[in-house]
Design a protein around this motif. Structure first.
Motif, PDB file in Angstrom:
ATOM      1  N   ARG A   8       0.829  -1.209   0.000  1.00 24.79           N
ATOM      2  CA  ARG A   8       0.000   0.000   0.000  1.00 24.79           C
ATOM      3  C   ARG A   8       0.861   1.255   0.000  1.00 24.79           C
ATOM      4  O   ARG A   8       0.559   2.240  -0.682  1.00 24.79           O
ATOM      5  CB  ARG A   8      -0.930  -0.012   1.210  1.00 24.79           C
ATOM      6  CG  ARG A   8      -2.113  -0.962   1.070  1.00 24.79           C
ATOM      7  CD  ARG A   8      -2.950  -0.994   2.325  1.00 24.79           C
ATOM      8  NE  ARG A   8      -4.151  -1.813   2.141  1.00 24.79           N
ATOM      9  CZ  ARG A   8      -4.936  -2.201   3.128  1.00 24.79           C
ATOM     10  NH1 ARG A   8      -4.645  -1.864   4.392  1.00 24.79           N
ATOM     11  NH2 ARG A   8      -6.008  -2.932   2.885  1.00 24.79           N
ATOM     12  N   PHE A   9       1.936   1.229   0.770  1.00 24.23           N
ATOM     13  CA  PHE A   9       2.825   2.387   0.811  1.00 24.23           C
ATOM     14  C   PHE A   9       3.452   2.619  -0.560  1.00 24.23           C
ATOM     15  O   PHE A   9       3.493   3.753  -1.051  1.00 24.23           O
ATOM     16  CB  PHE A   9       3.916   2.181   1.863  1.00 24.23           C
ATOM     17  CG  PHE A   9       4.930   3.283   1.893  1.00 24.23           C
ATOM     18  CD1 PHE A   9       4.642   4.496   2.518  1.00 24.23           C
ATOM     19  CD2 PHE A   9       6.167   3.131   1.286  1.00 24.23           C
ATOM     20  CE1 PHE A   9       5.567   5.524   2.535  1.00 24.23           C
ATOM     21  CE2 PHE A   9       7.098   4.151   1.300  1.00 24.23           C
ATOM     22  CZ  PHE A   9       6.797   5.354   1.925  1.00 24.23           C
ATOM     23  N   LEU A  10       3.927   1.555  -1.193  1.00 22.57           N
ATOM     24  CA  LEU A  10       4.537   1.692  -2.511  1.00 22.57           C
ATOM     25  C   LEU A  10       3.527   2.173  -3.549  1.00 22.57           C
ATOM     26  O   LEU A  10       3.883   2.915  -4.475  1.00 22.57           O
ATOM     27  CB  LEU A  10       5.143   0.359  -2.961  1.00 22.57           C
ATOM     28  CG  LEU A  10       6.372  -0.128  -2.183  1.00 22.57           C
ATOM     29  CD1 LEU A  10       6.806  -1.505  -2.687  1.00 22.57           C
ATOM     30  CD2 LEU A  10       7.517   0.863  -2.317  1.00 22.57           C
ATOM     31  N   SER A  11       2.269   1.763  -3.409  1.00 25.36           N
ATOM     32  CA  SER A  11       1.257   2.182  -4.377  1.00 25.36           C
ATOM     33  C   SER A  11       0.992   3.682  -4.313  1.00 25.36           C
ATOM     34  O   SER A  11       0.539   4.281  -5.296  1.00 25.36           O
ATOM     35  CB  SER A  11      -0.054   1.417  -4.146  1.00 25.36           C
ATOM     36  OG  SER A  11      -0.694   1.851  -2.952  1.00 25.36           O
ATOM     37  N   PHE A  48      12.880  -4.234  -7.925  1.00 32.60           N
ATOM     38  CA  PHE A  48      14.054  -3.676  -7.261  1.00 32.60           C
ATOM     39  C   PHE A  48      14.937  -2.982  -8.281  1.00 32.60           C
ATOM     40  O   PHE A  48      15.275  -3.554  -9.317  1.00 32.60           O
ATOM     41  CB  PHE A  48      14.853  -4.781  -6.571  1.00 32.60           C
ATOM     42  CG  PHE A  48      16.149  -4.315  -5.966  1.00 32.60           C
ATOM     43  CD1 PHE A  48      16.143  -3.375  -4.954  1.00 32.60           C
ATOM     44  CD2 PHE A  48      17.360  -4.821  -6.414  1.00 32.60           C
ATOM     45  CE1 PHE A  48      17.337  -2.942  -4.379  1.00 32.60           C
ATOM     46  CE2 PHE A  48      18.556  -4.393  -5.863  1.00 32.60           C
ATOM     47  CZ  PHE A  48      18.543  -3.447  -4.840  1.00 32.60           C
ATOM     48  N   HIS A  49      15.305  -1.730  -7.998  1.00 35.28           N
ATOM     49  CA  HIS A  49      16.167  -0.946  -8.880  1.00 35.28           C
ATOM     50  C   HIS A  49      17.546  -0.885  -8.238  1.00 35.28           C
ATOM     51  O   HIS A  49      17.784  -0.131  -7.294  1.00 35.28           O
ATOM     52  CB  HIS A  49      15.590   0.452  -9.072  1.00 35.28           C
ATOM     53  CG  HIS A  49      14.150   0.460  -9.488  1.00 35.28           C
ATOM     54  ND1 HIS A  49      13.735   0.076 -10.747  1.00 35.28           N
ATOM     55  CD2 HIS A  49      13.022   0.759  -8.802  1.00 35.28           C
ATOM     56  CE1 HIS A  49      12.422   0.162 -10.824  1.00 35.28           C
ATOM     57  NE2 HIS A  49      11.966   0.565  -9.651  1.00 35.28           N
ATOM     58  N   LEU A  57       6.240  -0.865  -7.188  1.00 34.31           N
ATOM     59  CA  LEU A  57       5.358  -2.007  -7.411  1.00 34.31           C
ATOM     60  C   LEU A  57       5.794  -2.754  -8.659  1.00 34.31           C
ATOM     61  O   LEU A  57       6.286  -2.159  -9.623  1.00 34.31           O
ATOM     62  CB  LEU A  57       3.909  -1.537  -7.565  1.00 34.31           C
ATOM     63  CG  LEU A  57       3.218  -1.004  -6.304  1.00 34.31           C
ATOM     64  CD1 LEU A  57       1.795  -0.594  -6.646  1.00 34.31           C
ATOM     65  CD2 LEU A  57       3.227  -2.032  -5.182  1.00 34.31           C
ATOM     66  N   GLY A  58       5.591  -4.088  -8.676  1.00 34.13           N
ATOM     67  CA  GLY A  58       6.060  -4.914  -9.772  1.00 34.13           C
ATOM     68  C   GLY A  58       4.957  -5.464 -10.647  1.00 34.13           C
ATOM     69  O   GLY A  58       3.774  -5.184 -10.458  1.00 34.13           O
ATOM     70  N   ARG A  78       5.385  -2.135 -17.963  1.00 32.43           N
ATOM     71  CA  ARG A  78       6.172  -0.918 -17.711  1.00 32.43           C
ATOM     72  C   ARG A  78       7.057  -0.975 -16.468  1.00 32.43           C
ATOM     73  O   ARG A  78       8.208  -0.511 -16.533  1.00 32.43           O
ATOM     74  CB  ARG A  78       5.245   0.298 -17.643  1.00 32.43           C
ATOM     75  CG  ARG A  78       5.899   1.553 -17.082  1.00 32.43           C
ATOM     76  CD  ARG A  78       5.251   2.812 -17.554  1.00 32.43           C
ATOM     77  NE  ARG A  78       5.754   3.209 -18.856  1.00 32.43           N
ATOM     78  CZ  ARG A  78       6.872   3.907 -19.026  1.00 32.43           C
ATOM     79  NH1 ARG A  78       7.602   4.224 -17.995  1.00 32.43           N
ATOM     80  NH2 ARG A  78       7.266   4.249 -20.224  1.00 32.43           N
ATOM     81  N   PRO A  79       6.611  -1.513 -15.315  1.00 27.98           N
ATOM     82  CA  PRO A  79       7.520  -1.556 -14.160  1.00 27.98           C
ATOM     83  C   PRO A  79       8.827  -2.283 -14.448  1.00 27.98           C
ATOM     84  O   PRO A  79       9.887  -1.886 -13.951  1.00 27.98           O
ATOM     85  CB  PRO A  79       6.702  -2.288 -13.090  1.00 27.98           C
ATOM     86  CG  PRO A  79       5.289  -2.023 -13.451  1.00 27.98           C
ATOM     87  CD  PRO A  79       5.265  -2.009 -14.950  1.00 27.98           C
ATOM     88  N   GLU A  80       8.771  -3.326 -15.277  1.00 28.02           N
ATOM     89  CA  GLU A  80       9.991  -4.046 -15.627  1.00 28.02           C
ATOM     90  C   GLU A  80      10.864  -3.210 -16.559  1.00 28.02           C
ATOM     91  O   GLU A  80      12.097  -3.241 -16.463  1.00 28.02           O
ATOM     92  CB  GLU A  80       9.658  -5.389 -16.272  1.00 28.02           C
ATOM     93  CG  GLU A  80       9.052  -6.400 -15.315  1.00 28.02           C
ATOM     94  CD  GLU A  80      10.015  -6.752 -14.189  1.00 28.02           C
ATOM     95  OE1 GLU A  80      11.226  -6.892 -14.456  1.00 28.02           O
ATOM     96  OE2 GLU A  80       9.562  -6.880 -13.040  1.00 28.02           O
TER      97      GLU A  80
END
Length: 246
Positions: A8-11, A48-49, A57-58, A78-80
């Motif tokens: 939730r925090f990451l969102s 993870f970057h 989020l992944g 897109r996240p990837e």
């Protein structure tokens, strides 16, 4: 529940965040946050970057939400793209493999370095050209005569011989990724892997594009393996157990 709080925090985050920021935002201890984030990253619920040790989020979260909110495939992937762009410090692009023999650039992500390659959304190229074209050719597994015929129609800035191209296609089939070293565009290196559907038909391509001399051959091979893994996960996530609708 801690994992839910972290997701939730990451969102709600507007940019990638590190472990310390997640810990402050959720009230969970840094060591616990780190362990949970590492587990979520393995399952691709977070990305993870490595360049700045941050998280977003992944793909798995987007995949779960897609059925409810109608997210398109490009948005799911897109996240990837963003993770790869940050980790490898280069332009990462997403191609759609069309039914009429072309590749169309439909999304991109880039790092924030001062010097980088740029390619426009909507760019259209022949299906079998470049690094991703070698991957498409590998997946189609065409007879040599047909591959030669199609190869003869391609236009490169520094054309490979057909024998070299055919060997590259065979290598792509074996290792799951391909490289174009200044052949399609002089001075540009492209590494690519292919996303296939449940029938093993080409659907999307993911490419890393950089200026020659910016990355070692070892680093480019690492990118190729990472692209292959991402392409496999995307294919399994988006087309698991489904027949091609192309």
């Amino acid at each position: 529940m801690n994992a839910v709080h972290i997701l939730r925090f990451l969102s709600s985050a507007t940019a990638p965040v590190g472990v310390a920021a997640v810990a402050r935002g959720t009230g969970i201890s840094p060591s616990t946050c780190f362990n949970i984030l590492r587990t979520l990253a393995r399952a691709r619920f977070v990305a993870f970057h490595s360049a700045d040790k941050s998280y977003t989020l992944g793909l798995a979260v987007a995949e779960m939400a897609a059925g409810m909110i109608g997210i398109g495939h490009a948005e799911l992937i897109r996240p990837e793209l963003e993770r790869l762009a940050l980790n490898y410090d280069m332009l990462i692009v997403l191609w759609r493999v069309t039914e009429n023999g072309h590749l169309v650039l439909i999304d991109r992500a880039h790092s924030h370095t001062a010097v980088r390659v740029e390619m426009r959304i909507g760019l259209r190229v022949p299906q079998l050209i470049g690094a991703i074209g070698r991957c498409v050719a590998a997946a189609l597994d065409l007879p040599s005569s047909e591959l030669r015929r199609r190869f003869s129609t391609l236009r490169w800035q520094s054309p490979p011989s057909f024998e070299t191209y055919a060997a590259d296609v065979a290598a792509a089939r074996e290792r799951g990724w391909a490289i174009d070293d200044g052949q399609l565009y002089r001075g540009i290196i492209t590494v690519a892997a292919l996303v296939t559907d449940g029938n093993r038909q080409p659907r999307f391509g993911i490419s890393g594009i950089t200026i020659s001399g910016q990355h070692s051959l070892e680093r480019l091979a690492e990118l190729g393996n990472d692209l292959r893994e991402v392409a496999e996960v995307v294919g399994q996530s988006l087309f698991r157990g489904t027949a091609s609708t192309r």
